[in-house]
Structures are given as C-alpha cells and as structure tokens.
Design a protein around this motif. Sequence first.
Motif, PDB file in Angstrom:
ATOM      1  N   TRP A 240       0.865  -1.173   0.000  1.00  6.70           N
ATOM      2  CA  TRP A 240       0.000   0.000   0.000  1.00  6.70           C
ATOM      3  C   TRP A 240       0.903   1.224   0.000  1.00  6.70           C
ATOM      4  N   VAL A 241       0.726   2.105  -1.004  1.00 11.29           N
ATOM      5  CA  VAL A 241       1.498   3.341  -1.103  1.00 11.29           C
ATOM      6  C   VAL A 241       0.590   4.513  -0.757  1.00 11.29           C
ATOM      7  N   ALA A 242       0.949   5.251   0.289  1.00 10.47           N
ATOM      8  CA  ALA A 242       0.226   6.459   0.675  1.00 10.47           C
ATOM      9  C   ALA A 242       1.104   7.654   0.304  1.00 10.47           C
ATOM     10  N   GLY A 243       0.705   8.387  -0.738  1.00 11.56           N
ATOM     11  CA  GLY A 243       1.538   9.454  -1.265  1.00 11.56           C
ATOM     12  C   GLY A 243       1.027  10.840  -0.931  1.00 11.56           C
ATOM     13  N   SER A 244       1.960  11.779  -0.778  1.00 13.38           N
ATOM     14  CA  SER A 244       1.651  13.206  -0.560  1.00 13.38           C
ATOM     15  C   SER A 244       0.776  13.427   0.670  1.00 13.38           C
ATOM     16  N   THR A 245       1.141  12.799   1.773  1.00 10.12           N
ATOM     17  CA  THR A 245       0.342  12.928   2.997  1.00 10.12           C
ATOM     18  C   THR A 245       0.697  14.197   3.760  1.00 10.12           C
ATOM     19  N   HIS A 246      -0.237  14.620   4.621  1.00 14.84           N
ATOM     20  CA  HIS A 246      -0.100  15.863   5.388  1.00 14.84           C
ATOM     21  C   HIS A 246      -0.320  15.584   6.868  1.00 14.84           C
ATOM     22  N   PRO A 247       0.028  16.558   7.728  1.00 15.30           N
ATOM     23  CA  PRO A 247      -0.228  16.380   9.161  1.00 15.30           C
ATOM     24  C   PRO A 247      -1.702  16.075   9.417  1.00 15.30           C
ATOM     25  N   GLY A 248      -1.933  15.129  10.311  1.00  9.96           N
ATOM     26  CA  GLY A 248      -3.292  14.704  10.599  1.00  9.96           C
ATOM     27  C   GLY A 248      -3.716  13.493   9.792  1.00  9.96           C
ATOM     28  N   GLU A 249      -3.032  13.249   8.663  1.00  8.87           N
ATOM     29  CA  GLU A 249      -3.352  12.073   7.845  1.00  8.87           C
ATOM     30  C   GLU A 249      -2.512  10.875   8.235  1.00  8.87           C
ATOM     31  N   GLU A 250      -1.232  11.108   8.557  1.00  6.39           N
ATOM     32  CA  GLU A 250      -0.367   9.968   8.878  1.00  6.39           C
ATOM     33  C   GLU A 250      -0.930   9.158  10.044  1.00  6.39           C
ATOM     34  N   GLU A 251      -1.483   9.833  11.051  1.00  3.16           N
ATOM     35  CA  GLU A 251      -2.056   9.109  12.187  1.00  3.16           C
ATOM     36  C   GLU A 251      -3.184   8.180  11.742  1.00  3.16           C
ATOM     37  N   GLN A 252      -4.051   8.697  10.863  1.00  2.00           N
ATOM     38  CA  GLN A 252      -5.173   7.891  10.373  1.00  2.00           C
ATOM     39  C   GLN A 252      -4.698   6.745   9.490  1.00  2.00           C
ATOM     40  N   ILE A 253      -3.685   6.998   8.690  1.00  2.00           N
ATOM     41  CA  ILE A 253      -3.146   5.961   7.808  1.00  2.00           C
ATOM     42  C   ILE A 253      -2.475   4.864   8.623  1.00  2.00           C
ATOM     43  N   LEU A 254      -1.686   5.244   9.619  1.00  2.00           N
ATOM     44  CA  LEU A 254      -1.001   4.240  10.438  1.00  2.00           C
ATOM     45  C   LEU A 254      -1.985   3.420  11.265  1.00  2.00           C
ATOM     46  N   GLU A 255      -3.020   4.073  11.762  1.00  2.00           N
ATOM     47  CA  GLU A 255      -4.046   3.335  12.506  1.00  2.00           C
ATOM     48  C   GLU A 255      -4.743   2.328  11.601  1.00  2.00           C
ATOM     49  N   THR A 256      -5.042   2.747  10.371  1.00  2.00           N
ATOM     50  CA  THR A 256      -5.655   1.832   9.403  1.00  2.00           C
ATOM     51  C   THR A 256      -4.714   0.690   9.056  1.00  2.00           C
ATOM     52  N   PHE A 257      -3.435   1.008   8.888  1.00  2.33           N
ATOM     53  CA  PHE A 257      -2.442  -0.015   8.554  1.00  2.33           C
ATOM     54  C   PHE A 257      -2.354  -1.065   9.659  1.00  2.33           C
ATOM     55  N   GLU A 258      -2.392  -0.624  10.902  1.00  2.00           N
ATOM     56  CA  GLU A 258      -2.341  -1.568  12.016  1.00  2.00           C
ATOM     57  C   GLU A 258      -3.564  -2.475  12.035  1.00  2.00           C
ATOM     58  N   LYS A 259      -4.724  -1.937  11.720  1.00  2.00           N
ATOM     59  CA  LYS A 259      -5.941  -2.760  11.659  1.00  2.00           C
ATOM     60  C   LYS A 259      -5.848  -3.787  10.539  1.00  2.00           C
ATOM     61  N   ILE A 260      -5.340  -3.345   9.394  1.00  2.00           N
ATOM     62  CA  ILE A 260      -5.179  -4.263   8.264  1.00  2.00           C
ATOM     63  C   ILE A 260      -4.186  -5.362   8.614  1.00  2.00           C
ATOM     64  N   GLN A 261      -3.118  -4.997   9.329  1.00  2.00           N
ATOM     65  CA  GLN A 261      -2.121  -5.974   9.732  1.00  2.00           C
ATOM     66  C   GLN A 261      -2.723  -7.094  10.584  1.00  2.00           C
ATOM     67  N   ARG A 262      -3.677  -6.723  11.404  1.00  2.00           N
ATOM     68  CA  ARG A 262      -4.314  -7.749  12.248  1.00  2.00           C
ATOM     69  C   ARG A 262      -5.168  -8.709  11.419  1.00  2.00           C
ATOM     70  N   GLN A 263      -5.621  -8.242  10.249  1.00  2.00           N
ATOM     71  CA  GLN A 263      -6.439  -9.084   9.381  1.00  2.00           C
ATOM     72  C   GLN A 263      -5.605  -9.822   8.337  1.00  2.00           C
ATOM     73  N   ASN A 264      -4.539  -9.158   7.887  1.00  2.00           N
ATOM     74  CA  ASN A 264      -3.721  -9.696   6.800  1.00  2.00           C
ATOM     75  C   ASN A 264      -2.264  -9.368   7.095  1.00  2.00           C
ATOM     76  N   THR A 265      -1.503 -10.366   7.447  1.00  2.00           N
ATOM     77  CA  THR A 265      -0.116 -10.126   7.886  1.00  2.00           C
ATOM     78  C   THR A 265       0.851  -9.930   6.721  1.00  2.00           C
ATOM     79  N   GLY A 266       0.368 -10.030   5.477  1.00  2.00           N
ATOM     80  CA  GLY A 266       1.279  -9.924   4.335  1.00  2.00           C
ATOM     81  C   GLY A 266       1.241  -8.581   3.651  1.00  2.00           C
ATOM     82  N   VAL A 267       1.227  -7.494   4.423  1.00  2.00           N
ATOM     83  CA  VAL A 267       1.097  -6.144   3.854  1.00  2.00           C
ATOM     84  C   VAL A 267       2.258  -5.263   4.307  1.00  2.00           C
TER      85      VAL A 267
END
Length: 429
Positions: A240-267
Amino acid sequence: MYLLYDLIWLFCCLLLVPWYLLRRHCGGKNRQGLRERLGWYARGRLAPLENRPVLWLHAVSVGETRAAISLIRALKKAFPEYALVLSNVTETGHAIAREIAEIDLCLFFPFDISLAVRRVLRQLRPAMVVIVETEIWPNLVRCAHRASIPLVLVNGRISDRSFPRYHKIRSLLRPVLNRFAFLCMQTRQDRERILALGASPERVEVSGNLKFDMSCDGIGNRSSQEMRAVYKLPADALVWVAGSTHPGEEEQILETFEKIQRQNTGVCLVLAPRHPGRCPEVGQLMTSRGLGWTARTDLDRRKTPLQTGEVLLVDTVGELLNLYAAGDVVFVGGSLVPVGGHNVLEAALLKKPVLFGPHMENFREIAHLLVEAGGGRMVQAEDLGDAMSALLADRQLRQSMGEAGFRFLRQHAGATQRTVEVMRRLLRS
C-alpha cells in the motif's frame, strides 16, 4: 500600486536575504540560488542560451514542474531551434527540473521586484514567457509586457479557495490579466472564473489539463517486481502506497495499517509525506506506535528487504511515480484533511487503483470523473480501512480499477497539443 508593491518586496527581502544566508551558512540544503533570486547569474551560467531564441517557462514547485513535462517535450520537438529555460520557486521543484533532459537551463525564479525582473529579462531575452498554472507575478507581467514579450498562462486553474480572494481584488487583477497574450485554462469553470476576474474573452481558451498527458518517466517497461527490488520491498507482499500525505493524515493511515495488519499479515506500507522535511516527526510517530520502519535514504545501508508489517518512509523527492509502480493500491493524501487533495492521475497512469478522501477541492472535476470511470474511490476516514482491505483482498478488482483509470486518462489527453498550437500562433504573429 507598483511602487507600493516593490516597497513591500524590498521590505520582505530585508528578512529573506539574511535568512537565506543563515540557512546556507548552517549547511541547510533548502535555501539555494540566492544570487539567481536577485537576478544575478554566475559567469558562464547562461552559456547554453548563446545565439539562440529562448522560451522561458516558469513552474513554481514539484506538481507544476511534473505537469509541464509533456509540454516541455512537445515544445522541444515543435521548436528545436529554441533554448528552453525552466525556472522554479522551490528547491524541490528545481531538483525535479534538473532531471528533465529537454531543458537547456534550470534557474531559480527571481524575487518579483521590478529591478530584478528587468535584469533577468534583459539577460534571458525570451521570445515568450510561459507560466504554468496560476502564478500571477505582477512585476513579471508588467515588465514583460513593456518589453513586448508575450506572456502565456498554460494549464491555468483557479481553485475554490483562491477564487473568493482573487474576486475581492479583481479591480487590481484586471489590468494584470489583460497583459497576458493568452490564457489556456483547464476547464470551463476555470475559464468562467478568469473571465469574472476581468480577463478578455478573446484571449481565454479551454485547452484541458496537461496532467492527462503525463508519461511514465524513467519507469519504461520495468515491472512492479523490478521496482520493488529497487526499494527492497518484499516480492510476495501486498504493498500500500500512501503518497503526498499531510499532518493529521499519517495518524489515520497508520491506525488503518495496524488494523489491516491484524487481518492480513502480508502487507507493507510505503508512506511518502508531501514535505520530506516532516519525515523526522513522522518517524517518531511510527516509533511511538511500535512500528518498524526504514527511511528511503537509509535503504542502501540495509542488507535485507523490508519485512511485511514494516513501513518505508520516503524522505526524498521525485520518486513517487516509481513507488506507485511498486505498489498494489495507492492512497493520495491531502484529502483526509482540508488541504485540497493532490494529483490522482499519477496512480491512474500506472494502472493502479486509487483511493482518496473527501477534500479534493483542487482536483474536484478530475476526482469526480475518475470515480465515475471506475478508476478511483472517495472514502471517509472511518471507511478507509474497509476500502483498503477490500482492494488488497481482490486482485481482479485492483486490476479492473487500474485499467479503468488508465482508459480515463487516455480519453482526456490532448491538452499538450492544443497548448503548443496556441504558442505557435503567438510566435508566428
């Protein structure tokens, strides 16, 4: 008005010049070209322009420079006898410009002080000045007009945010706009807005968006797996490539990434902040969350590829297309927070499914049409995880969305040629 404008600029220079000198003295890489910004060039700097007519293009930063690449290449073919000069305001834009082979000379844009601008025009002696997107510098416009140098605005747009501000000063803008020889706007709405600000209808044309004419610069026929090897991304992982992110977005993206990791460990996640100078704080954020990460500039020292669940933090500029090529799904930032969004067409160019948030004011029409074509999806922050999980789980869906986005891109191509024809008419006249 112009005297007051010059005085304001001179006052700003009293602050800017010491700041530039201090940054350079402290070893900072972000403030270069002070002499050029004042209109002074080192001996031999302008040698590539000797005995040749000149076309001067100006693109403020990275996005405008990338948008201009197709036009630059077309101009080189259409007018091979001309030397092409490209100026930028930002160092990141200048770095991208230096990689464009068709450009004969890359310069920093001068401070918009009449003395500096006149000095630059005398030295460059351009046959035409071409401004990419809506960079309206009053002294440049006035001095070029007085020197009978035609100015053309290309890929022009007026955003929702800018239009109300411009409208308040339309009485001041009207004479500036009417010194342009021609204004090539992206959409009918942009044309209506520039006319409302006082531009003459006979000098305004809807030529389309140059970004639809982008090419896969530097990627060629290299496969996704080859690009992954370059960035030491695991060959068997979903990226998953998250491009051109801004303050306030990285937190949401990382939280989403952690949730996805719990469902799919190959990301794996590739995180590319819009401004690389923010990478230290983004790195600290990942460390505080217990995420493993590696900076792009540290990859050469890393002997093993990244592991699934790790993050590649991109602290460089000019590599976003390559990273999109290595990914499976792209999220374009500046859209979960009220920034206005960024270019979603780069992902479509590489046949990648693209997600973005609701704040796409700067690319509203493109985003709407891309969704309509089936190449992208707009998601709210709370829906990002479900949308990303669905795409990561369905290879056929990723492929169909990527193909749809690419078809949409090619269907709307042609702005480059229309813009070249406008310039050809003006140069002949």
